[in-house]
Design a protein around this motif. Structure first.
Motif, PDB file in Angstrom:
ATOM      1  N   UNK A 186       5.263   4.547   1.680  1.00 20.51           N
ATOM      2  CA  UNK A 186       5.886   5.803   1.280  1.00 20.51           C
ATOM      3  C   UNK A 186       5.786   6.858   2.358  1.00 20.51           C
ATOM      4  N   UNK A 187       4.649   6.888   3.041  1.00 19.46           N
ATOM      5  CA  UNK A 187       4.467   7.855   4.135  1.00 19.46           C
ATOM      6  C   UNK A 187       5.422   7.547   5.280  1.00 19.46           C
ATOM      7  N   UNK A 188       5.608   6.250   5.567  1.00 23.04           N
ATOM      8  CA  UNK A 188       6.547   5.863   6.624  1.00 23.04           C
ATOM      9  C   UNK A 188       7.955   6.325   6.277  1.00 23.04           C
ATOM     10  N   UNK A 189       8.345   6.112   5.033  1.00 19.57           N
ATOM     11  CA  UNK A 189       9.682   6.508   4.604  1.00 19.57           C
ATOM     12  C   UNK A 189       9.874   8.023   4.714  1.00 19.57           C
ATOM     13  N   UNK A 190       8.832   8.779   4.391  1.00 21.95           N
ATOM     14  CA  UNK A 190       8.932  10.236   4.458  1.00 21.95           C
ATOM     15  C   UNK A 190       9.003  10.720   5.903  1.00 21.95           C
ATOM     16  N   UNK A 191       8.139  10.177   6.740  1.00 18.51           N
ATOM     17  CA  UNK A 191       8.095  10.605   8.148  1.00 18.51           C
ATOM     18  C   UNK A 191       9.393  10.271   8.873  1.00 18.51           C
ATOM     19  N   UNK A 192       9.952   9.102   8.568  1.00 22.39           N
ATOM     20  CA  UNK A 192      11.156   8.645   9.269  1.00 22.39           C
ATOM     21  C   UNK A 192      12.458   9.109   8.612  1.00 22.39           C
ATOM     22  N   UNK A 193      12.355   9.819   7.482  1.00 21.53           N
ATOM     23  CA  UNK A 193      13.548  10.295   6.753  1.00 21.53           C
ATOM     24  C   UNK A 193      14.467   9.141   6.361  1.00 21.53           C
ATOM     25  N   UNK A 246       0.837  -1.203   0.000  1.00 22.17           N
ATOM     26  CA  UNK A 246       0.000   0.000   0.000  1.00 22.17           C
ATOM     27  C   UNK A 246       0.869   1.248   0.000  1.00 22.17           C
ATOM     28  N   UNK A 247       0.291   2.415  -0.362  1.00 20.78           N
ATOM     29  CA  UNK A 247       1.052   3.669  -0.351  1.00 20.78           C
ATOM     30  C   UNK A 247       1.525   4.098   1.035  1.00 20.78           C
ATOM     31  N   UNK A 261       6.883  -5.652  -3.686  1.00 17.27           N
ATOM     32  CA  UNK A 261       8.130  -5.069  -4.186  1.00 17.27           C
ATOM     33  C   UNK A 261       7.850  -3.910  -5.134  1.00 17.27           C
ATOM     34  N   UNK A 262       6.859  -4.059  -6.011  1.00  6.03           N
ATOM     35  CA  UNK A 262       6.509  -2.976  -6.932  1.00  6.03           C
ATOM     36  C   UNK A 262       6.115  -1.716  -6.176  1.00  6.03           C
ATOM     37  N   UNK A 263       5.294  -1.865  -5.151  1.00  6.52           N
ATOM     38  CA  UNK A 263       4.848  -0.706  -4.377  1.00  6.52           C
ATOM     39  C   UNK A 263       5.994  -0.084  -3.581  1.00  6.52           C
ATOM     40  N   UNK A 264       6.858  -0.931  -3.041  1.00  4.87           N
ATOM     41  CA  UNK A 264       8.006  -0.428  -2.286  1.00  4.87           C
ATOM     42  C   UNK A 264       8.932   0.372  -3.196  1.00  4.87           C
TER      43      UNK A 264
END
Length: 328
Positions: free
Chosen positions: A62-69, A58-59, A98-101
């Motif tokens: 991406x939010x986790x990656x942004x929040x956690x830098x 799920x998207x 994998x595609x979503x990641x």
């Protein structure tokens, strides 16, 4: 620069150990913090890893990656199904996940490094196999279904990402199966059975990876710059007949035709299961050339395949005295 590392699939025992190892390395190895994600809360201790409940399909990832830098991703949420019923779900997680990641990584400007925990299953298994697989080779018999096909697709998507984001350092680790009690793998599940189905007329050559070496090579992929694709396994081979003898397990020889179905029935009769993709490996085997790992990556496995199996054997059958270093 201190890295913020995202580890996927930490509900899996192996991935949780990787996350914990990276957290232990910490600032001494240039790691500021480690974030582990999965849809299920891990049962094991993640040490200093921060756990975030998220689905890589799920998207939200991406939010986790942004929040956690996050600037470094270690993708370990690619696994074979443990039984036939789990085949569809495993494929969805492996390929769609994998595609979503990668889509999230594509949008994340901070991403600098991507480490893929791939599998030697990418080479497939067929009667046309070479004596030893190197990284430049591809499956001679093709891969048309199951986990090997998943891995081929996953690596293809990662190569596509590499073309779109050439500045991101990518390390692909084609690992042999880790053989360690408590770490789920098709061969570990197979060897835990009181009866071992084998293909009549075949004695496959197998290679294993020690848990300590697996953790070490992933750790070095994160803390050092090691771009490229590398086979990861212990040196040497173990024949299936040797493994069965050392374990003291009886072998049930079955005809090659219909082996997959017959072996499932044998395993079911004794209350165990066999991975749906394992029957070809138990026929033709698979051995890896780790020259690139040693010469280019700069990592020398501490344990041979035989030593890895011997340690596994002593832990699951401590009463057996003979080791693989003795008679074969």
């Amino acid at each position: 620069m201190s890295r913020v590392v995202l580890v996927t699939g930490v509900a899996n025992r192996f991935a949780s150990l990787v996350a914990r190892r990276l957290a232990e390395i910490g600032e001494a190895g240039g790691i500021a913090r480690v974030v582990g994600i999965d849809t299920v809360v891990p049962s094991g201790d993640l040490g200093g890893t921060k756990f975030v409940r998220a689905d890589i399909r799920t998207p939200v990832v991406g939010k986790v990656m942004a929040v956690e830098d996050v600037d470094t991703v270690v993708h370990l949420d690619v696994n074979p199904p443990r039984n036939r019923a789990g085949g569809g779900g495993a494929k969805e997680l492996n390929v769609i996940g994998t595609m979503q990641l990668l889509a999230a990584c594509q949008r994340a400007s901070r991403i600098e490094k991507f480490v893929l925990g791939s599998s030697a299953a990418v080479y497939g298994t067929s009667p046309r196999d070479p004596a030893m697989w190197s990284e430049s080779m591809s499956a001679r018999g093709g891969v048309r279904h199951g986990f090997p096909k998943d891995i081929v697709e996953v690596e293809s998507y990662v190569r596509g990402f590499a073309r779109r984001r050439p500045e991101v350092m990518i390390t692909t680790l084609r690992q042999a199966q880790v053989l360690e009690p408590g770490i789920g793998s098709p061969l570990s599940d197979y060897f835990s059975s009181p009866l071992l189905p084998a293909v009549m007329g075949f004695d496959p050559r197998l290679a294993f990876l020690h848990l300590d070496d697996a953790l070490a090579v992933i750790g070095e992929s994160v803390t050092e710059d090691r771009p490229g694709t590398f086979n990861v396994a212990g040196d040497g081979v173990v024949l299936l007949s040797q493994a069965a003898r050392r374990l003291g397990r009886p072998v049930i020889a079955l005809p090659p035709v219909g082996f997959a179905t017959a072996s499932r029935r044998v395993m079911s009769a004794v209350g165990t299961e066999i991975s749906p993709d394992l029957h070809r490996l138990l026929t033709y085997g698979r051995v890896l050339d780790v020259s690139a790992l040693k010469d280019i990556f700069g990592f020398e496995p501490t344990f041979t395949s035989a030593e890895t199996f011997d340690q596994y054997r002593m832990r699951v059958r401590p009463g057996i005295l003979a080791g693989l270093g003795g008679r074969s």
